[in-house]
Scaffold this active site. Structure first.
Site, PDB file in Angstrom:
ATOM      1  N   ASP A  70       0.919  -0.784   0.113  1.00 13.96           N
ATOM      2  CA  ASP A  70      -0.163  -0.185  -0.068  1.00 13.96           C
ATOM      3  C   ASP A  70       0.996   1.314   0.136  1.00 13.96           C
ATOM      4  O   ASP A  70       0.733   2.165   0.552  1.00 13.96           O
ATOM      5  CB  ASP A  70      -0.749   0.074   1.062  1.00 13.96           C
ATOM      6  CG  ASP A  70      -1.811   1.295   1.400  1.00 13.96           C
ATOM      7  OD1 ASP A  70      -2.575   1.326   0.261  1.00 13.96           O
ATOM      8  OD2 ASP A  70      -2.662   1.435   1.804  1.00 13.96           O
ATOM      9  N   ASP A 113       3.437   2.540   8.141  1.00 14.20           N
ATOM     10  CA  ASP A 113       2.189   2.022   8.270  1.00 14.20           C
ATOM     11  C   ASP A 113       2.619   0.615   7.505  1.00 14.20           C
ATOM     12  O   ASP A 113       2.284   0.499   5.740  1.00 14.20           O
ATOM     13  CB  ASP A 113       1.558   2.678   7.303  1.00 14.20           C
ATOM     14  CG  ASP A 113       0.266   3.793   7.817  1.00 14.20           C
ATOM     15  OD1 ASP A 113       1.122   3.917   9.254  1.00 14.20           O
ATOM     16  OD2 ASP A 113       0.391   4.938   7.701  1.00 14.20           O
TER      17      ASP A 113
END
Length: 282
Positions: A168, A185
């Site tokens: 992502d 993240d």
């Protein structure tokens, strides 16, 4: 500030001395600036499944390791125990990836520990010592864009060589520290060798970098580092220092359908045997 309830356990354990402020709140976690002795760090507090909106797509969770076959069956059935196990696996995925990538020299925040749903790690800062901004909040000259793009393509290669695809990666989960970009993240990180969607995710990650920095340096839009990187990886020729050109020519040779079907049949047999083993117990 008054410590949030989810941080009380790490404070009681003496892992965190005080909470300075909330840094950000996202769909899957809230991040706080905390003091640990003489150091300022950040604490990522994962939201409980009922309090967050992130949905664990099958593409990301494919082939993630669980403790035993009982846990795997419970996760598949969606029982209460299974949901708890899925939540634990989801949190551990980021923690494991972060420690793995930090050990491989990838530009990620240095992790310190994970305790009771709290990930304690380095606070990434800018040249003034403030919390570093995300890339999407910064404007770049063409030269800066090319330099940061080159750095991040190399980091994507280093990640892949460590067996991890971010899954992502974009301008929204990369910070611009005083010494360059830092990737954050990682709950969607996937195993490069064990996930059938790894190639597609790697290409998307690298294309996102190209498209973002291409806004400032349009010449980058003609590059195709993603396919070049994956082709090298697939043939066992990729290393962290492998020279890249940004160009790729697809193999136009006809596909050997008999060979492809043989691989598919082998995979089906392996899956059938795995299910039989799971049905038989741990």
């Amino acid at each position: 500030m008054k410590p949030p309830k989810r941080l009380l356990s790490v404070i009681e354990e003496g892992l965190v001395d005080s909470v300075v402020r909330q840094l950000m709140s996202g769909k899957e976690a809230t991040v706080y600036v905390v003091r640990c002795g003489d150091e300022t760090r950040c604490a990522k507090v994962y939201k409980e499944a009922t309090a967050r909106s992130f949905r664990q797509a099958v593409d990301y969770t494919e082939n993630r390791k669980v403790k035993n076959s009982r846990q795997a069956r419970a996760m598949a059935k969606g029982t209460r125990f299974g949901r708890e196990a899925r939540e634990e696996a989801w949190q551990n995925a980021e923690v494991d990836a972060l420690f793995r990538l930090a050990s491989a020299g990838v530009r990620v925040p240095k992790p310190h520990l994970f305790h009771d749903g709290v990930l304690l790690m380095e606070l990434v800062t800018d040249a003034e010592g403030n919390a570093a901004p995300r890339l999407n909040d910064v404007q770049f000259t063409p030269e800066q864009a090319r330099a940061h793009h080159a750095t991040l393509v190399k980091e994507a290669v280093r990640m892949l060589c460590a067996g991890v695809v971010h899954g992502d990666l974009s301008e929204f989960n990369i910070l611009l520290a005083a010494d360059g970009p830092v990737i954050i993240d990682l709950p969607q990180a996937v195993d490069a060798a064990g996930n059938n969607h790894a190639k597609r995710m790697l290409l998307r990650d690298v294309d996102n970098l190209r498209d973002f920095f291409g806004r400032f340096a349009p010449d980058l839009l003609a590059s195709d580092y993603g396919n070049e990187i994956w082709a090298l990886y697939e043939h066992g020729h990729l290393a962290p220092d492998t020279p890249l050109t940004g160009r790729f020519r697809a193999d136009r040779r006809p596909v050997n359908l008999r060979e492809v079907m043989s691989v598919i049949d082998d995979a089906k047999r392996e899956e059938q045997l795995r299910r039989q083993r799971e049905a038989g117990g741990d």
